[in-house]
Design a protein around this motif. Structure first.
Motif, PDB file in Angstrom:
ATOM      1  N   THR A 135       0.741  -1.315   0.133  1.00 33.19           N
ATOM      2  CA  THR A 135      -0.143   0.081  -0.092  1.00 33.19           C
ATOM      3  C   THR A 135       0.953   1.354   0.037  1.00 33.19           C
ATOM      4  N   PHE A 136       0.335   2.243  -0.032  1.00 34.84           N
ATOM      5  CA  PHE A 136       0.903   3.532  -0.089  1.00 34.84           C
ATOM      6  C   PHE A 136       2.006   3.835   1.156  1.00 34.84           C
ATOM      7  N   ALA A 137       3.229   3.906   0.740  1.00 34.34           N
ATOM      8  CA  ALA A 137       4.159   4.087   1.713  1.00 34.34           C
ATOM      9  C   ALA A 137       5.178   4.979   1.449  1.00 34.34           C
ATOM     10  N   LEU A 138       5.623   5.576   2.494  1.00 31.09           N
ATOM     11  CA  LEU A 138       6.710   6.715   2.362  1.00 31.09           C
ATOM     12  C   LEU A 138       7.341   7.151   3.683  1.00 31.09           C
ATOM     13  N   ASP A 139       8.415   8.092   3.403  1.00 34.48           N
ATOM     14  CA  ASP A 139       9.218   8.719   4.400  1.00 34.48           C
ATOM     15  C   ASP A 139       9.786   7.524   5.501  1.00 34.48           C
ATOM     16  N   ALA A 140      10.622   6.753   4.867  1.00 31.54           N
ATOM     17  CA  ALA A 140      11.433   6.020   5.629  1.00 31.54           C
ATOM     18  C   ALA A 140      12.638   6.691   6.035  1.00 31.54           C
ATOM     19  N   SER A 141      12.853   6.351   7.341  1.00 35.81           N
ATOM     20  CA  SER A 141      14.055   6.866   8.206  1.00 35.81           C
ATOM     21  C   SER A 141      14.579   5.866   9.104  1.00 35.81           C
ATOM     22  N   THR A 142      15.721   5.969   9.746  1.00 31.72           N
ATOM     23  CA  THR A 142      16.276   4.931  10.395  1.00 31.72           C
ATOM     24  C   THR A 142      17.140   5.660  11.652  1.00 31.72           C
ATOM     25  N   PHE A 143      17.211   4.795  12.672  1.00 32.84           N
ATOM     26  CA  PHE A 143      18.091   5.140  13.797  1.00 32.84           C
ATOM     27  C   PHE A 143      18.368   3.896  14.569  1.00 32.84           C
ATOM     28  N   VAL A 144      19.312   4.214  15.470  1.00 34.83           N
ATOM     29  CA  VAL A 144      20.003   3.219  16.215  1.00 34.83           C
ATOM     30  C   VAL A 144      19.781   3.143  17.780  1.00 34.83           C
ATOM     31  N   THR A 145      19.172   2.470  18.668  1.00 28.16           N
ATOM     32  CA  THR A 145      19.200   2.557  19.656  1.00 28.16           C
ATOM     33  C   THR A 145      19.466   1.309  20.534  1.00 28.16           C
ATOM     34  N   ASN A 146      20.300   1.645  21.614  1.00 30.45           N
ATOM     35  CA  ASN A 146      20.493   0.133  22.380  1.00 30.45           C
ATOM     36  C   ASN A 146      21.299  -0.945  21.590  1.00 30.45           C
ATOM     37  N   GLY A 147      22.002  -0.416  20.496  1.00 33.73           N
ATOM     38  CA  GLY A 147      22.632  -1.319  19.448  1.00 33.73           C
ATOM     39  C   GLY A 147      21.818  -1.927  18.417  1.00 33.73           C
ATOM     40  N   ARG A 194      19.267  -1.152  15.147  1.00 35.14           N
ATOM     41  CA  ARG A 194      18.820  -0.551  14.304  1.00 35.14           C
ATOM     42  C   ARG A 194      17.310  -0.884  13.707  1.00 35.14           C
ATOM     43  N   TYR A 195      16.780   0.517  13.550  1.00 36.89           N
ATOM     44  CA  TYR A 195      15.194   0.375  13.538  1.00 36.89           C
ATOM     45  C   TYR A 195      14.961   1.196  12.254  1.00 36.89           C
ATOM     46  N   LEU A 196      13.983   0.992  11.437  1.00 34.89           N
ATOM     47  CA  LEU A 196      13.233   1.699  10.397  1.00 34.89           C
ATOM     48  C   LEU A 196      11.849   2.303  10.737  1.00 34.89           C
ATOM     49  N   VAL A 197      11.590   3.446  10.868  1.00 29.65           N
ATOM     50  CA  VAL A 197      10.210   3.985  11.084  1.00 29.65           C
ATOM     51  C   VAL A 197       9.879   4.645   9.588  1.00 29.65           C
ATOM     52  N   TRP A 198       8.431   4.539   9.478  1.00 27.34           N
ATOM     53  CA  TRP A 198       7.950   5.150   8.077  1.00 27.34           C
ATOM     54  C   TRP A 198       6.545   5.142   8.286  1.00 27.34           C
ATOM     55  N   ALA A 199       5.912   5.823   7.238  1.00 28.83           N
ATOM     56  CA  ALA A 199       4.519   6.118   7.126  1.00 28.83           C
ATOM     57  C   ALA A 199       3.878   5.271   6.071  1.00 28.83           C
ATOM     58  N   GLN A 200       2.607   4.526   6.482  1.00 31.82           N
ATOM     59  CA  GLN A 200       1.728   3.854   5.103  1.00 31.82           C
ATOM     60  C   GLN A 200       0.496   3.632   5.660  1.00 31.82           C
ATOM     61  N   GLN A 201      -0.059   3.499   4.317  1.00 37.24           N
ATOM     62  CA  GLN A 201      -1.521   3.270   4.621  1.00 37.24           C
ATOM     63  C   GLN A 201      -2.092   1.858   4.878  1.00 37.24           C
ATOM     64  N   GLU A 202      -2.417   1.553   6.047  1.00 38.53           N
ATOM     65  CA  GLU A 202      -2.903   0.308   6.557  1.00 38.53           C
ATOM     66  C   GLU A 202      -4.301  -0.052   5.959  1.00 38.53           C
ATOM     67  N   PRO A 203      -4.627  -1.282   5.375  1.00 34.38           N
ATOM     68  CA  PRO A 203      -5.872  -1.827   5.030  1.00 34.38           C
ATOM     69  C   PRO A 203      -6.742  -1.928   6.293  1.00 34.38           C
ATOM     70  N   GLY A 204      -7.925  -1.273   6.047  1.00 33.15           N
ATOM     71  CA  GLY A 204      -8.911  -1.270   7.025  1.00 33.15           C
ATOM     72  C   GLY A 204      -8.853  -0.034   8.274  1.00 33.15           C
ATOM     73  N   ILE A 205      -7.852   0.670   7.780  1.00 36.74           N
ATOM     74  CA  ILE A 205      -7.770   1.874   8.692  1.00 36.74           C
ATOM     75  C   ILE A 205      -8.115   3.288   7.765  1.00 36.74           C
TER      76      ILE A 205
END
Length: 483
Positions: free
Chosen positions: A159-171, A173-184
Motif C-alpha cells: 500500500t501507499f508507503a513513504l518517508d522511511a527513516s532509520t535510527f539506532v538505539t541500544n545497539g 537499528r530500526y526503520l520508521v515510516w508512514a503507510q496506509q494500512e488496510p482497514g484503517i
C-alpha cells in the motif's frame, strides 16, 4: 496578538515574588549550549529536508525538489554553507515503471561504511502508487560516487508507503515510516520495525506506533508522516508531520524511554497538541517534515524543516513549489524534553540572554516588562533577534521573536519590550553597544547608547538599565551568556 499593558494585580506581584524566591532556592543549573546563528531560509524550493553530519567534517543535505523527478545532494563544512554549496543530481527517476514519478523525501545515512538514500516514489504509469526505495553508494564522497538501486523496502502491506527513516538505539537499528494500512481510514499512520541483514530489509514484527485521530492531525487529511528521531536525556523523541501540507501542516511528537522496547506501542506517548506549528506573527506557515542535526561545535541540536512564508495557496499545495528549508536551535527544558518554540522569522536566527550569575534564567518579556526567569514558557518570549542598532552602525538592538517590530528598550531605567515608534528617543533607548562581559570571558554586557556607563542588568527579578557601580554584584547582574 501583542501583549497589552495592564496594571499588575496583587496576584501577579505575588507570582513575581515567588518566582524570584524560587529562583534563589532552585539548585544551580548549568548554562545551556552557546548561541548558534544561521540565516533563514537555508534553501528555497527545497522541501522535506534532511541534513546529515558525517565524521568527514561535512554536512550532507538532500531534499525534495518541486519537479519531483530527481534526488539532489549538497555538502559543506557548515550548516550555513549548504545554502550556497553546489548541488549535484545523484539519481533521476525512471522513464517507465517503478520509481518513475513523485520522487519524494530523500534521506541520506551512513551505515556500515556505505551511504544510503531512502526515498519514496510512484510509478510512471500510476503516480500515486507510492512505495519506499533505497540507493547505495560505497564512495567516500557520495556526490561524486556511483549509486546502486537496492530496490523497494518490503513491508507487510503493498500500500501507499513513504518517508522511511532509520535510527539506532541500544545497539539495534530500526526503520520508521508512514503507510496506509488496510482497514484503517487514514492517509497514513506511523510504523516501526527492526532492520534485517541489510539497510533495505526489515525483519520481525511491524508495530503501528500511532494513527492520526486528533483534530490537529486530521485537518484536510488524516496524516501522520515524516518521522524523525532524536535521543536525549534517557528518552527517544519521535517527531512527525500531521494534517494537509498547507498551513495546517505541523509537528507532533511521540516519546518513549530509551530503556523501553520501541517495538511496543505502549512504550510511546503522543503529545496532546502540536509541538511546532504555523505562526502568523513570524510569517511562517505549514512547518513540517523535519530532521535533526547538530551545530558545528557539536553542542546544540538543530531542527531542520520546511515551511512557506505565506498562508494562502491556490490549488493543490503539492503543486506549490515554494516550501523552503529552514533551521533553528532546539532548546531543552528542565524536565529533559525538547522545546522547539515557534518557527522564527526569516533572517538571522534569534538568541537568548541567559544570566551569568543566575544560571538557567533568561531575559524574557511579559506584559511589556522585561524580567529574568527560569524555564520560560512560551520559549519565544525569551528569544531576541540581534539586529543592527536602531540608532545606527556600531550598535545592536534586540527585536522580539514572537512580536517582530517590538524591541527591548529602557525608559525611566526600566527595561520594556515595546513597538518602535520611529522616534530618535526610542531608537536610542533601544540601542546598545555590545561589550565584553563585565563578569569576564564568555559573557557579554550591553551598554546603553544614550546613557554611557549604564548597562542592561537584572535586579530583584526584573531587568533595568543602571549605572555600573563597579561591584562584583553589578558585574554579575550585567553579564549574559548568549545561547
Amino acid at each position: 496578538m501583542p501583549p497589552t499593558p495592564v496594571r499588575r494585580t496583587l496576584v501577579t506581584a505575588l507570582v513575581t515574588l515567588l518566582a524570584v524566591i524560587g529562583g534563589l532556592l532552585l539548585p544551580v543549573t548549568a548554562h545551556a549550549s552557546p548561541a548558534v546563528q544561521y540565516t533563514n531560509p537555508l534553501a528555497s524550493q527545497r522541501a522535506d529536508p534532511h541534513i546529515f553530519r558525517h565524521t568527514d567534517g561535512y554536512y550532507y543535505f538532500t531534499a525534495t525538489v518541486p519537479e519531483y523527478d530527481r534526488i539532489v545532494l549538497r555538502r559543506a563544512t557548515t550548516v550555513q554553507g549548504l545554502s550556497t554549496a553546489p548541488e549535484t543530481v545523484i539519481w533521476r527517476r525512471h522513464t517507465s515503471g517503478e520509481m518513475g514519478a513523485h520522487i519524494w523525501a530523500p534521506e541520506i545515512h551512513f551505515i556500515n561504511g556505505k551511504w544510503y538514500v531512502y526515498f519514496a516514489a510512484g510509478r510512471a504509469d500510476d503516480i500515486w502508487r507510492i512505495r519506499m526505495y533505497v540507493l547505495e553508494s560505497s564512495a567516500a564522497n557520495p556526490l561524486t560516487g556511483s549509486w546502486t538501486e537496492r530496490g523497494r523496502i518490503t513491508t507487510p502491506w503493498d500500500t501507499f508507503a513513504l518517508d522511511a527513516s532509520t535510527f539506532v538505539t541500544n545497539g539495534v537499528r530500526y526503520l520508521v515510516w508512514a503507510q496506509q494500512e488496510p482497514g484503517i481510514a487514514t492517509n497514513s499512520n506511523l510504523y516501526i520495525a527492526r532492520m534485517g541483514a541489510n539497510p533495505w530489509t526489515i525483519t520481525g514484527p511491524t508495530t503501528r506506533l500511532t494513527v492520526p485521530t486528533l483534530a490537529w492531525e486530521t485537518r484536510g487529511f488524516k496524516v501522520a508522516e515524516g518521522p524523525a528521531v532524536i535521543q536525549r536525556n534517557g528518552r527517544l523523541f519521535l517527531t512527525y508531520s500531521a494534517s494537509a501540507t498547507d498551513a495546517n501542516y505541523c509537528l507532533g511528537m511521540l516519546t518513549a524511554s530509551a530503556s523501553a522496547d520501541p517495538l511496543n506501542a505502549s512504550s510511546w506517548t503522543k503529545s496532546a497538541g502540536p509541538v511546532f506549528a504555523s505562526n502568523a506573527s513570524t510569517g511562517q506557515y505549514g512547518p513540517g517534515h523535519n530532521s535533526f542535526t547538530v551545530s558545528e561545535d557539536g553542542q546544540s541540536d538543530i531542527l531542520v524543516y520546511h515551511d512557506r512564508n505565506y498562508r494562502d495557496i491556490t490549488g493543490d499545495p503539492l503543486n506549490d513549489p515554494n516550501r523552503r528549508t529552514r533551521v533553528q536551535k532546539v532548546y531543552w527544558r528542565a524536565d529533559g524534553t525538547p522545546d522547539f518554540g515557534i518557527p522564527v522569522p526569516d533572517g538571522v536566527t534569534p538568541v537568548r540572554l541567559m544570566s551569568h550569575d543566575t544560571p538557567g534564567s533568561a531575559v524574557r518579556h511579559w506584559e511589556y516588562r522585561a524580567r529574568l526567569e527560569a524555564n520560560v514558557s512560551p520559549l519565544a518570549d525569551s528569544q531576541f533577534k540581534l539586529v543592527t542598532g536602531l540608532s545606527g552602525s556600531g550598535t545592536v538592538s534586540l527585536e522580539s521573536t514572537n512580536f517582530p517590530g517590538y524591541y527591548l528598550r529602557h525608559r525611566n531605567h526600566e527595561a520594556w519590550v515595546e513597538r518602535s515608534d520611529g522616534t530618535t528617543l526610542f531608537r536610542g533607548d533601544a540601542s546598545f553597544t555590545r561589550r565584553a562581559g563585565l563578569a569576564g570571558s564568555g559573557t557579554v554586557s550591553l551598554e546603553s547608547v544614550n546613557f554611557p556607563g549604564y548597562y542592561l542588568r537584572h535586579r530583584a527579578g526584573q531587568v533595568w538599565v543602571e549605572q555600573n557601580d563597579g561591584t562584583a554584584t553589578f558585574r554579575g547582574n550585567a553579564s549574559f551568556v548568549l545561547e
